[in-house]
Scaffold this active site. Structure first.
Site, PDB file in Angstrom:
ATOM      1  N   LYS A  11       0.837  -1.408  -0.187  1.00 45.51           N
ATOM      2  CA  LYS A  11       0.441  -0.366   0.021  1.00 45.51           C
ATOM      3  C   LYS A  11       0.892   1.598  -0.035  1.00 45.51           C
ATOM      4  O   LYS A  11       1.870   1.320  -0.128  1.00 45.51           O
ATOM      5  CB  LYS A  11      -0.953  -0.171   0.904  1.00 45.51           C
ATOM      6  CG  LYS A  11      -1.774  -1.159   1.163  1.00 45.51           C
ATOM      7  CD  LYS A  11      -2.754  -0.943   2.590  1.00 45.51           C
ATOM      8  CE  LYS A  11      -3.927  -2.122   2.118  1.00 45.51           C
ATOM      9  NZ  LYS A  11      -4.479  -2.484   3.445  1.00 45.51           N
ATOM     10  N   TYR A  50     -12.667  -1.590  -3.313  1.00 46.94           N
ATOM     11  CA  TYR A  50     -12.701  -2.355  -2.055  1.00 46.94           C
ATOM     12  C   TYR A  50     -14.423  -2.148  -1.654  1.00 46.94           C
ATOM     13  O   TYR A  50     -14.250  -1.396  -0.769  1.00 46.94           O
ATOM     14  CB  TYR A  50     -11.901  -0.519  -1.042  1.00 46.94           C
ATOM     15  CG  TYR A  50     -10.845  -1.130  -0.670  1.00 46.94           C
ATOM     16  CD1 TYR A  50     -10.097  -2.618   0.442  1.00 46.94           C
ATOM     17  CD2 TYR A  50      -9.612  -0.331  -0.831  1.00 46.94           C
ATOM     18  CE1 TYR A  50      -8.968  -2.204   0.673  1.00 46.94           C
ATOM     19  CE2 TYR A  50      -8.477  -0.555  -0.387  1.00 46.94           C
ATOM     20  CZ  TYR A  50      -7.625  -1.795   0.582  1.00 46.94           C
ATOM     21  OH  TYR A  50      -6.856  -2.264   0.618  1.00 46.94           O
ATOM     22  N   ARG A 102      -1.763 -14.750   3.113  1.00 49.88           N
ATOM     23  CA  ARG A 102      -2.552 -13.746   4.585  1.00 49.88           C
ATOM     24  C   ARG A 102      -1.929 -14.058   5.730  1.00 49.88           C
ATOM     25  O   ARG A 102      -2.192 -13.563   7.135  1.00 49.88           O
ATOM     26  CB  ARG A 102      -4.544 -14.327   4.888  1.00 49.88           C
ATOM     27  CG  ARG A 102      -5.520 -14.093   3.137  1.00 49.88           C
ATOM     28  CD  ARG A 102      -5.596 -12.815   3.708  1.00 49.88           C
ATOM     29  NE  ARG A 102      -5.697 -12.714   4.767  1.00 49.88           N
ATOM     30  CZ  ARG A 102      -7.516 -11.187   5.134  1.00 49.88           C
ATOM     31  NH1 ARG A 102      -7.425  -9.988   3.596  1.00 49.88           N
ATOM     32  NH2 ARG A 102      -7.900 -10.953   5.872  1.00 49.88           N
ATOM     33  N   THR A 144      -5.307  -8.012  10.491  1.00 48.02           N
ATOM     34  CA  THR A 144      -5.769  -6.266   9.731  1.00 48.02           C
ATOM     35  C   THR A 144      -5.274  -5.380  10.566  1.00 48.02           C
ATOM     36  O   THR A 144      -4.976  -4.937   9.822  1.00 48.02           O
ATOM     37  CB  THR A 144      -7.297  -6.949   9.780  1.00 48.02           C
ATOM     38  OG1 THR A 144      -7.973  -7.404   8.659  1.00 48.02           O
ATOM     39  CG2 THR A 144      -7.124  -4.835   8.689  1.00 48.02           C
ATOM     40  N   ASN A 189      -1.927  -0.081   7.058  1.00 41.84           N
ATOM     41  CA  ASN A 189      -1.114  -1.710   7.512  1.00 41.84           C
ATOM     42  C   ASN A 189      -0.620  -2.086   6.687  1.00 41.84           C
ATOM     43  O   ASN A 189      -0.300  -3.407   6.288  1.00 41.84           O
ATOM     44  CB  ASN A 189      -2.389  -2.788   8.098  1.00 41.84           C
ATOM     45  CG  ASN A 189      -3.667  -2.355   7.380  1.00 41.84           C
ATOM     46  OD1 ASN A 189      -3.370  -1.808   5.964  1.00 41.84           O
ATOM     47  ND2 ASN A 189      -5.134  -3.624   7.776  1.00 41.84           N
ATOM     48  N   HIS A 225      -2.095  -5.489   1.441  1.00 41.50           N
ATOM     49  CA  HIS A 225      -3.102  -6.108   1.059  1.00 41.50           C
ATOM     50  C   HIS A 225      -2.860  -7.787   0.150  1.00 41.50           C
ATOM     51  O   HIS A 225      -2.114  -8.117  -0.310  1.00 41.50           O
ATOM     52  CB  HIS A 225      -3.783  -5.034  -0.096  1.00 41.50           C
ATOM     53  CG  HIS A 225      -4.631  -5.688  -0.733  1.00 41.50           C
ATOM     54  ND1 HIS A 225      -6.001  -6.265  -0.264  1.00 41.50           N
ATOM     55  CD2 HIS A 225      -5.082  -6.825  -1.800  1.00 41.50           C
ATOM     56  CE1 HIS A 225      -7.052  -6.798  -0.561  1.00 41.50           C
ATOM     57  NE2 HIS A 225      -6.542  -7.115  -1.562  1.00 41.50           N
ATOM     58  N   GLU A 232      -9.793  -9.110  -8.109  1.00 40.97           N
ATOM     59  CA  GLU A 232      -8.650  -7.799  -7.822  1.00 40.97           C
ATOM     60  C   GLU A 232      -7.627  -8.549  -8.526  1.00 40.97           C
ATOM     61  O   GLU A 232      -7.024  -7.387  -9.141  1.00 40.97           O
ATOM     62  CB  GLU A 232      -8.366  -8.915  -6.632  1.00 40.97           C
ATOM     63  CG  GLU A 232      -9.288  -8.171  -5.379  1.00 40.97           C
ATOM     64  CD  GLU A 232      -8.881  -8.704  -3.858  1.00 40.97           C
ATOM     65  OE1 GLU A 232      -7.456  -8.992  -3.610  1.00 40.97           O
ATOM     66  OE2 GLU A 232      -9.879  -8.139  -3.220  1.00 40.97           O
TER      67      GLU A 232
HETATM   68  P1  DAT Z   1      -7.998  -7.268   5.038  1.00 45.59           P
HETATM   69  O1  DAT Z   1      -7.023  -5.830   4.215  1.00 45.59           O
HETATM   70  O2  DAT Z   1      -7.468  -7.782   6.312  1.00 45.59           O
HETATM   71  O3  DAT Z   1      -8.489  -7.689   3.917  1.00 45.59           O
HETATM   72  P2  DAT Z   1     -10.131  -5.497   5.493  1.00 45.59           P
HETATM   73  O4  DAT Z   1     -10.947  -6.467   3.681  1.00 45.59           O
HETATM   74  O5  DAT Z   1     -11.135  -6.091   6.215  1.00 45.59           O
HETATM   75  O6  DAT Z   1      -9.674  -6.346   6.292  1.00 45.59           O
HETATM   76  O7  DAT Z   1     -10.360  -3.962   5.387  1.00 45.59           O
HETATM   77  C1  DAT Z   1      -9.764  -3.471   4.085  1.00 45.59           C
HETATM   78  C2  DAT Z   1      -9.024  -2.346   4.815  1.00 45.59           C
HETATM   79  O8  DAT Z   1      -9.489  -1.282   5.255  1.00 45.59           O
HETATM   80  C3  DAT Z   1      -7.883  -2.806   6.572  1.00 45.59           C
HETATM   81  O9  DAT Z   1      -7.178  -3.572   5.220  1.00 45.59           O
HETATM   82  C4  DAT Z   1      -7.840  -1.820   6.543  1.00 45.59           C
HETATM   83  C5  DAT Z   1      -8.975  -0.655   6.672  1.00 45.59           C
HETATM   84  N1  DAT Z   1     -10.040  -0.546   7.722  1.00 45.59           N
HETATM   85  C6  DAT Z   1     -10.135  -2.065   8.165  1.00 45.59           C
HETATM   86  N2  DAT Z   1     -10.672  -1.800   9.157  1.00 45.59           N
HETATM   87  C7  DAT Z   1     -11.205  -0.427   9.624  1.00 45.59           C
HETATM   88  C8  DAT Z   1     -11.252   0.069  10.416  1.00 45.59           C
HETATM   89  N3  DAT Z   1     -12.017  -0.727  11.582  1.00 45.59           N
HETATM   90  N4  DAT Z   1     -10.954   1.104  11.059  1.00 45.59           N
HETATM   91  C9  DAT Z   1     -10.462   2.128   9.654  1.00 45.59           C
HETATM   92  N5  DAT Z   1      -9.247   1.126   8.804  1.00 45.59           N
HETATM   93  C10 DAT Z   1      -9.960   0.076   8.616  1.00 45.59           C
HETATM   94 MG    MG Z   2     -10.374  -7.502   2.908  1.00 50.43          MG
END
Ligand code: DAT
Ligand code: MG
Length: 153
Positions: free
Chosen positions: A11, A51, A87, A93, A114, A117, A128
């Site tokens: 990212k 997203y 993963r 996450t 973080n 991705h 994706e």
């Molecule tokens: P991942 O990236 O582990 O697949 P996700 O798909 O649930 O996680 O969310 C996508 C991204 O959105 C994640 O990497 C960081 C952001 N995100 C997720 N939950 C969040 C939250 N509660 N507050 C802020 N950003 C968040």
């Molecule tokens: Mg995700």
């Protein structure tokens, strides 16, 4: 023989912090094979589609603006069980829950920064990869080292 493929992205925070090599290295050292990689600046439309499952959530606008804030490194990695294993290598996450030894556990602090991705299922990986790569951008190649990575190369 075609193995599983997944979409991994460093990212914008990871690129800005100079973590591309570190993150690529982790997947290389694991034994996965790189079949696509490019530095790119995602458009707003691409970020929103990528997203899309999070549209309507409180963090969506911030997530899209973060993801479009600078270049990302989009990658396709190939290997047995690569979706699930990548993963696990990334960690939870939220970096505060990510175990030491994982990418997020070692390299990140904040859920909104973080660094990496990774697709969460075969369906997401397909979607994706099609979103970020044209068919001709993924490279078919064979590795001599596969006999040392897999019992059944
Ligand atoms: P991942 O990236 O582990 O697949 P996700 O798909 O649930 O996680 O969310 C996508 C991204 O959105 C994640 O990497 C960081 C952001 N995100 C997720 N939950 C969040 C939250 N509660 N507050 C802020 N950003 C968040
Ligand atoms: Mg995700």
């Amino acid at each position: 023989m075609a193995r599983e493929r997944t979409f991994i992205a460093v990212k914008p925070d990871g690129v800005q912090r100079g973590l591309v090599g570190e993150i690529v290295s982790r997947f290389e050292q694991k034994g996965f094979k790189l079949v696509g990689i490019k530095l790119m600046a995602p458009s707003n439309d691409l970020a929103r589609r990528h997203y899309g499952e999070h549209e309507g959530k409180g963090f969506f606008a911030g997530l899209v603006s973060f993801f479009t804030s600078g270049p990302i490194v989009a990658m396709c990695w190939e290997g047995d069980n690569v979706i699930e294993m990548a993963r696990a290598m990334m960690g939870k996450t939220n970096p505060k829950d990510a175990a030491p030894g994982t990418i997020r556990g070692d390299l990140a602090i904040d859920v909104g920064r973080n660094v990496v991705h990774g697709s969460d299922s075969p369906e997401s990986a397909k979607r994706e990869l099609e979103l970020f790569f044209a068919a001709g951008e993924l490279v078919e190649w064979s590795r001599g080292v596969d006999a040392h990575v897999y019992e059944k190369a």
